[in-house]
Scaffold this motif. Structure first.
Motif, PDB file in Angstrom:
ATOM      1  N   ASN A  62       8.609 -32.250   6.195  1.00  0.00           N
ATOM      2  CA  ASN A  62       8.501 -32.774   7.528  1.00  0.00           C
ATOM      3  C   ASN A  62       7.331 -33.851   6.553  1.00  0.00           C
ATOM      4  N   GLN A  63       6.291 -33.900   6.138  1.00  0.00           N
ATOM      5  CA  GLN A  63       5.233 -35.328   6.414  1.00  0.00           C
ATOM      6  C   GLN A  63       5.828 -36.058   4.518  1.00  0.00           C
ATOM      7  N   LEU A  64       6.828 -35.727   3.677  1.00  0.00           N
ATOM      8  CA  LEU A  64       8.066 -36.501   3.930  1.00  0.00           C
ATOM      9  C   LEU A  64       8.676 -37.399   4.190  1.00  0.00           C
ATOM     10  N   ILE A  65       9.069 -37.175   5.074  1.00  0.00           N
ATOM     11  CA  ILE A  65      10.062 -37.494   6.243  1.00  0.00           C
ATOM     12  C   ILE A  65       9.202 -38.548   6.636  1.00  0.00           C
ATOM     13  N   SER A  66       7.710 -38.452   7.220  1.00  0.00           N
ATOM     14  CA  SER A  66       7.685 -39.495   8.009  1.00  0.00           C
ATOM     15  C   SER A  66       7.141 -40.689   6.851  1.00  0.00           C
ATOM     16  N   PHE A  67       7.143 -40.589   6.291  1.00  0.00           N
ATOM     17  CA  PHE A  67       7.317 -42.351   5.493  1.00  0.00           C
ATOM     18  C   PHE A  67       8.259 -42.651   5.629  1.00  0.00           C
ATOM     19  N   LEU A  68       9.446 -41.808   5.600  1.00  0.00           N
ATOM     20  CA  LEU A  68      10.426 -43.057   5.989  1.00  0.00           C
ATOM     21  C   LEU A  68      10.629 -43.748   7.730  1.00  0.00           C
ATOM     22  N   ASP A  69      10.898 -45.663   7.042  1.00  0.00           N
ATOM     23  CA  ASP A  69      10.951 -46.239   8.850  1.00  0.00           C
ATOM     24  C   ASP A  69      12.928 -46.007   8.683  1.00  0.00           C
ATOM     25  N   LYS A  70      12.922 -45.206  10.479  1.00  0.00           N
ATOM     26  CA  LYS A  70      14.740 -45.373  10.092  1.00  0.00           C
ATOM     27  C   LYS A  70      14.866 -46.744  10.734  1.00  0.00           C
ATOM     28  N   GLY A  71      14.582 -47.671  10.659  1.00  0.00           N
ATOM     29  CA  GLY A  71      14.536 -49.173  11.570  1.00  0.00           C
ATOM     30  C   GLY A  71      14.756 -50.074  10.268  1.00  0.00           C
ATOM     31  N   LYS A  72      13.496 -49.997   9.310  1.00  0.00           N
ATOM     32  CA  LYS A  72      13.830 -50.555   7.606  1.00  0.00           C
ATOM     33  C   LYS A  72      14.996 -50.063   6.733  1.00  0.00           C
ATOM     34  N   ILE A  73      15.168 -49.169   7.141  1.00  0.00           N
ATOM     35  CA  ILE A  73      16.321 -48.428   6.609  1.00  0.00           C
ATOM     36  C   ILE A  73      18.446 -48.771   6.507  1.00  0.00           C
ATOM     37  N   ARG A  74      18.004 -49.238   8.299  1.00  0.00           N
ATOM     38  CA  ARG A  74      18.994 -49.428   9.092  1.00  0.00           C
ATOM     39  C   ARG A  74      19.039 -50.925   8.091  1.00  0.00           C
ATOM     40  N   LYS A  75      18.248 -51.304   8.638  1.00  0.00           N
ATOM     41  CA  LYS A  75      18.632 -53.063   7.489  1.00  0.00           C
ATOM     42  C   LYS A  75      18.640 -53.177   6.365  1.00  0.00           C
ATOM     43  N   ILE A  76      18.520 -51.782   5.494  1.00  0.00           N
ATOM     44  CA  ILE A  76      18.608 -52.250   4.107  1.00  0.00           C
ATOM     45  C   ILE A  76      19.782 -51.873   4.076  1.00  0.00           C
ATOM     46  N   ALA A  77      20.678 -50.853   4.950  1.00  0.00           N
ATOM     47  CA  ALA A  77      21.227 -50.453   5.079  1.00  0.00           C
ATOM     48  C   ALA A  77      22.474 -51.585   5.603  1.00  0.00           C
ATOM     49  N   ASN A 102      27.735 -40.156  -0.951  1.00  0.00           N
ATOM     50  CA  ASN A 102      27.695 -39.986  -2.697  1.00  0.00           C
ATOM     51  C   ASN A 102      28.529 -41.284  -3.622  1.00  0.00           C
ATOM     52  N   GLU A 103      29.973 -41.269  -3.236  1.00  0.00           N
ATOM     53  CA  GLU A 103      30.374 -42.333  -3.668  1.00  0.00           C
ATOM     54  C   GLU A 103      30.457 -43.478  -3.277  1.00  0.00           C
ATOM     55  N   ARG A 104      30.077 -44.202  -2.206  1.00  0.00           N
ATOM     56  CA  ARG A 104      30.269 -45.148  -1.719  1.00  0.00           C
ATOM     57  C   ARG A 104      29.498 -45.944  -0.935  1.00  0.00           C
ATOM     58  N   ARG A 105      27.860 -45.325  -1.712  1.00  0.00           N
ATOM     59  CA  ARG A 105      26.905 -46.015  -1.396  1.00  0.00           C
ATOM     60  C   ARG A 105      26.345 -46.340  -2.308  1.00  0.00           C
ATOM     61  N   ILE A 106      26.053 -47.698  -2.810  1.00  0.00           N
ATOM     62  CA  ILE A 106      25.707 -48.067  -4.170  1.00  0.00           C
ATOM     63  C   ILE A 106      23.601 -47.582  -4.283  1.00  0.00           C
ATOM     64  N   SER A 107      23.643 -47.321  -5.600  1.00  0.00           N
ATOM     65  CA  SER A 107      22.468 -46.987  -5.332  1.00  0.00           C
ATOM     66  C   SER A 107      21.625 -48.052  -5.249  1.00  0.00           C
ATOM     67  N   THR A 108      21.657 -49.100  -5.393  1.00  0.00           N
ATOM     68  CA  THR A 108      21.068 -50.346  -4.738  1.00  0.00           C
ATOM     69  C   THR A 108      20.314 -50.047  -3.729  1.00  0.00           C
ATOM     70  N   VAL A 109      20.780 -49.608  -2.379  1.00  0.00           N
ATOM     71  CA  VAL A 109      20.528 -49.001  -1.480  1.00  0.00           C
ATOM     72  C   VAL A 109      19.230 -48.135  -1.387  1.00  0.00           C
ATOM     73  N   PHE A 110      19.251 -47.079  -2.102  1.00  0.00           N
ATOM     74  CA  PHE A 110      18.620 -45.747  -2.229  1.00  0.00           C
ATOM     75  C   PHE A 110      17.354 -46.751  -2.940  1.00  0.00           C
ATOM     76  N   GLU A 111      17.060 -47.657  -3.268  1.00  0.00           N
ATOM     77  CA  GLU A 111      15.863 -48.235  -4.368  1.00  0.00           C
ATOM     78  C   GLU A 111      15.620 -49.093  -3.834  1.00  0.00           C
ATOM     79  N   GLU A 112      16.177 -49.798  -2.931  1.00  0.00           N
ATOM     80  CA  GLU A 112      15.496 -50.229  -2.413  1.00  0.00           C
ATOM     81  C   GLU A 112      14.306 -49.809  -0.990  1.00  0.00           C
ATOM     82  N   ILE A 113      15.531 -49.087  -0.548  1.00  0.00           N
ATOM     83  CA  ILE A 113      14.712 -47.851   0.290  1.00  0.00           C
ATOM     84  C   ILE A 113      13.433 -47.133  -0.574  1.00  0.00           C
TER      85      ILE A 113
END
Length: 112
Positions: free
Chosen positions: A3-18, A82-93
């Motif tokens: 849960n602490q690890l997940i708290s570092f994620l910003d949903k809004g920023k992830i949506r923007k990158i996606a 896993n097939e459709r989402r490019i690795s660049t998305v996860f790299e930017e996140i």
């Protein structure tokens, strides 16, 4: 701890990158945020196959709601994501999380 690890994620920023990579195309329910959480769960638990991931999620289904996941993803859905989402998305996140929280991380600074 997870849960602490997940708290570092910003949903809004992830949506923007996606959105910038059109990673939500052809997606009905399994958002990029959910995908990131599932993949972090996979690494955290040490799973090696999609079958293990889904079984692990099922075993922890009662805990998924507070992680922001509303349902247990099916094997086919995870495989397609896993097939459709490019690795660049996860790299930017990762870069975003690292850049925002690098002071909290120990060790040598990350060089791009």
């Amino acid at each position: 701890m997870f849960n602490q690890l997940i708290s570092f994620l910003d949903k809004g920023k992830i949506r923007k990158i996606a959105r910038s990579h059109r990673a939500e195309r052809y997606v009905k329910k399994f958002s990029t945020y959910n995908h990131v959480v599932v993949m972090l769960f996979t690494v955290f638990e040490g799973y090696h196959s999609i079958r293990e991931i889904v079984l692990g999620l099922l075993a922890n289904a009662h805990k998924l709601q507070h992680l922001g996941i509303n349902y247990v993803v099916k094997r086919s859905t995870l495989s397609e994501a896993n097939e459709r989402r490019i690795s660049t998305v996860f790299e930017e996140i990762y870069q975003d999380v690292y850049n925002r929280h690098q002071r909290a991380f120990s060790g040598q600074p990350f060089k791009q």
